[in-house]
Scaffold this motif. Structure first.
Motif, PDB file in Angstrom:
ATOM      1  N   THR A  75     -14.308  10.369  14.061  1.00 53.48           N
ATOM      2  CA  THR A  75     -14.358  11.809  13.808  1.00 53.48           C
ATOM      3  C   THR A  75     -15.414  12.424  14.710  1.00 53.48           C
ATOM      4  O   THR A  75     -16.618  12.251  14.500  1.00 53.48           O
ATOM      5  CB  THR A  75     -14.693  12.102  12.336  1.00 53.48           C
ATOM      6  N   ARG A  76     -14.977  13.126  15.744  1.00 56.44           N
ATOM      7  CA  ARG A  76     -15.901  13.689  16.728  1.00 56.44           C
ATOM      8  C   ARG A  76     -16.563  14.952  16.198  1.00 56.44           C
ATOM      9  O   ARG A  76     -15.931  15.781  15.538  1.00 56.44           O
ATOM     10  CB  ARG A  76     -15.171  13.985  18.041  1.00 56.44           C
ATOM     11  N   MET A  77     -17.818  15.108  16.541  1.00 53.83           N
ATOM     12  CA  MET A  77     -18.551  16.294  16.130  1.00 53.83           C
ATOM     13  C   MET A  77     -17.981  17.556  16.768  1.00 53.83           C
ATOM     14  O   MET A  77     -18.136  18.658  16.241  1.00 53.83           O
ATOM     15  CB  MET A  77     -20.024  16.144  16.499  1.00 53.83           C
ATOM     16  N   SER A  78     -17.305  17.407  17.874  1.00 59.03           N
ATOM     17  CA  SER A  78     -16.730  18.568  18.553  1.00 59.03           C
ATOM     18  C   SER A  78     -15.588  19.201  17.767  1.00 59.03           C
ATOM     19  O   SER A  78     -15.150  20.308  18.090  1.00 59.03           O
ATOM     20  CB  SER A  78     -16.221  18.169  19.947  1.00 59.03           C
ATOM     21  N   THR A  79     -15.095  18.512  16.732  1.00 55.13           N
ATOM     22  CA  THR A  79     -14.020  19.082  15.920  1.00 55.13           C
ATOM     23  C   THR A  79     -14.532  20.100  14.910  1.00 55.13           C
ATOM     24  O   THR A  79     -13.746  20.789  14.270  1.00 55.13           O
ATOM     25  CB  THR A  79     -13.256  17.977  15.164  1.00 55.13           C
ATOM     26  N   PHE A  80     -15.862  20.194  14.765  1.00 52.77           N
ATOM     27  CA  PHE A  80     -16.456  21.145  13.827  1.00 52.77           C
ATOM     28  C   PHE A  80     -17.110  22.297  14.591  1.00 52.77           C
ATOM     29  O   PHE A  80     -17.583  22.127  15.714  1.00 52.77           O
ATOM     30  CB  PHE A  80     -17.510  20.455  12.954  1.00 52.77           C
ATOM     31  N   THR A  81     -17.138  23.448  13.976  1.00 51.96           N
ATOM     32  CA  THR A  81     -17.818  24.590  14.596  1.00 51.96           C
ATOM     33  C   THR A  81     -19.331  24.387  14.520  1.00 51.96           C
ATOM     34  O   THR A  81     -19.827  23.616  13.695  1.00 51.96           O
ATOM     35  CB  THR A  81     -17.439  25.903  13.890  1.00 51.96           C
ATOM     36  N   GLU A  82     -20.059  25.080  15.374  1.00 53.48           N
ATOM     37  CA  GLU A  82     -21.507  24.889  15.456  1.00 53.48           C
ATOM     38  C   GLU A  82     -22.241  25.336  14.189  1.00 53.48           C
ATOM     39  O   GLU A  82     -23.339  24.862  13.903  1.00 53.48           O
ATOM     40  CB  GLU A  82     -22.065  25.632  16.668  1.00 53.48           C
ATOM     41  N   THR A  83     -21.644  26.231  13.435  1.00 55.98           N
ATOM     42  CA  THR A  83     -22.299  26.715  12.217  1.00 55.98           C
ATOM     43  C   THR A  83     -21.793  26.015  10.955  1.00 55.98           C
ATOM     44  O   THR A  83     -22.261  26.312   9.854  1.00 55.98           O
ATOM     45  CB  THR A  83     -22.072  28.233  12.068  1.00 55.98           C
ATOM     46  N   GLU A  84     -20.864  25.110  11.120  1.00 57.45           N
ATOM     47  CA  GLU A  84     -20.236  24.455   9.973  1.00 57.45           C
ATOM     48  C   GLU A  84     -21.137  23.368   9.394  1.00 57.45           C
ATOM     49  O   GLU A  84     -21.735  22.572  10.114  1.00 57.45           O
ATOM     50  CB  GLU A  84     -18.904  23.842  10.407  1.00 57.45           C
ATOM     51  N   THR A  85     -21.232  23.339   8.082  1.00 57.62           N
ATOM     52  CA  THR A  85     -21.938  22.250   7.401  1.00 57.62           C
ATOM     53  C   THR A  85     -20.993  21.071   7.251  1.00 57.62           C
ATOM     54  O   THR A  85     -19.861  21.230   6.781  1.00 57.62           O
ATOM     55  CB  THR A  85     -22.433  22.702   6.014  1.00 57.62           C
ATOM     56  N   ILE A  86     -21.441  19.899   7.648  1.00 56.75           N
ATOM     57  CA  ILE A  86     -20.610  18.699   7.566  1.00 56.75           C
ATOM     58  C   ILE A  86     -21.042  17.910   6.333  1.00 56.75           C
ATOM     59  O   ILE A  86     -22.202  17.481   6.224  1.00 56.75           O
ATOM     60  CB  ILE A  86     -20.713  17.826   8.825  1.00 56.75           C
ATOM     61  N   THR A  87     -20.126  17.755   5.396  1.00 63.78           N
ATOM     62  CA  THR A  87     -20.415  17.042   4.153  1.00 63.78           C
ATOM     63  C   THR A  87     -19.782  15.655   4.207  1.00 63.78           C
ATOM     64  O   THR A  87     -18.576  15.523   4.446  1.00 63.78           O
ATOM     65  CB  THR A  87     -19.863  17.814   2.944  1.00 63.78           C
ATOM     66  N   VAL A  88     -20.590  14.624   3.999  1.00 58.22           N
ATOM     67  CA  VAL A  88     -20.119  13.239   4.053  1.00 58.22           C
ATOM     68  C   VAL A  88     -20.317  12.598   2.680  1.00 58.22           C
ATOM     69  O   VAL A  88     -21.441  12.554   2.165  1.00 58.22           O
ATOM     70  CB  VAL A  88     -20.868  12.430   5.131  1.00 58.22           C
ATOM     71  N   THR A  89     -19.230  12.115   2.107  1.00 64.44           N
ATOM     72  CA  THR A  89     -19.270  11.503   0.775  1.00 64.44           C
ATOM     73  C   THR A  89     -18.503  10.182   0.799  1.00 64.44           C
ATOM     74  O   THR A  89     -17.664   9.959   1.678  1.00 64.44           O
ATOM     75  CB  THR A  89     -18.644  12.431  -0.277  1.00 64.44           C
ATOM     76  N   PRO A  90     -18.756   9.295  -0.136  1.00 68.73           N
ATOM     77  CA  PRO A  90     -17.983   8.044  -0.201  1.00 68.73           C
ATOM     78  C   PRO A  90     -16.550   8.319  -0.617  1.00 68.73           C
ATOM     79  O   PRO A  90     -16.248   9.355  -1.215  1.00 68.73           O
ATOM     80  CB  PRO A  90     -18.729   7.223  -1.266  1.00 68.73           C
TER      81      PRO A  90
END
Length: 254
Positions: A75-90
């Motif tokens: 999952t590349r970081m470039s797929t998210f917008t610069e202001t988007e919060t990335i939430t990672v959960t199990p």
């Protein structure tokens, strides 16, 4: 030069936990797993995450990113917008051990219940022969990396804990389909086993498993639906039923 991005990462264990906020440096070309490693190196050295190859081939780093089951390393970081919060959960379908690591032993238990490949009794090792068309037919299913994202997103497993005892899930169904269509497999009860022991009938073919497969295996269209059709043909088709009665091949359903 990197930019700072906002992450929310689930921290906890089998007794509970919560989402923790982090601001982390992100560089061009990185994937989410890179950021998790940077978090370990700079802010959360005790953060638990399972990974191995970092090449999308071992299936170890399964997690949910913004609610979608994905591989952290693909999952590349470039797929998210610069202001988007990335939430990672199990992954949600399996018990949490700690942080992003879950107990996926359910899948291995179901794998052990799968009847093994049974070679023809009249052939010795080295005498097996297959047509190329038969090799290609099941080759798609051999691409499975056992990331268990399909198992996680399957609502029969994910939302109904009580189904786990009687349901093997899409990963096991593609293995059952592969063996059932194998021209050298001597067992003739794969369909019955999938129906009676693996819970094939629980699946209502929503295709959610296919949508999250990182290897793009057409789990529903090429494995589950054909297997369901063969089960119906064998169990309910009147001509097949009569033939099995005549040749006394119906004992397995008793």
């Amino acid at each position: 030069m990197g930019t700072t991005r906002h992450f929310r990462v689930w921290r906890g264990d089998d007794e509970g936990g919560s989402l923790n906020d982090f601001d982390v440096e992100v560089n061009e070309g990185e994937v989410v797993l890179d950021i998790i490693h940077r978090l370990q190196a700079t802010q959360a050295p005790d953060l638990a995450v399972r990974w191995n190859c970092k090449a999308g081939k071992c299936g170890s780093c399964s997690a949910e990113i913004n609610g979608r089951p994905r591989l952290l390393c693909m999952t590349r970081m470039s797929t998210f917008t610069e202001t988007e919060t990335i939430t990672v959960t199990p992954v949600r379908a399996f018990p949490v051990i700690r942080d992003l690591v879950t107990d996926v032993s359910y899948n291995y238990e179901k794998a052990r219940e799968m009847p093994a490949f049974a070679p023809p009794a009249d052939l010795a090792p080295g005498e097996y022969r297959m047509q190329q068309v038969d090799v290609e037919r099941s080759q798609e299913f051999r691409k499975c990396i056992e990331c268990f994202l399909c198992q996680n997103t399957c609502h029969v497993v994910r939302d109904h804990e009580e189904n786990k005892e009687n349901f093997s899930g899409p990963r096991m169904f593609i293995r059952a389909a592969e063996l059932d269509m194998h021209p050298l497999d001597a067992r003739d009860d794969r369909k019955e086993h999938a129906h009676s022991d693996q819970g094939l009938g629980y699946c209502n073919i929503t295709k959610c498993c296919t949508e999250v497969c990182p290897e793009h295996i057409k789990i529903t269209d090429n494995a589950i639906i054909p297997m369901k059709e063969r089960v119906v043909d064998r169990k309910y088709d009147p001509v097949t039923w009569l033939g099995r009665k005549i040749f006394r091949r119906d004992q397995i359903n008793q």
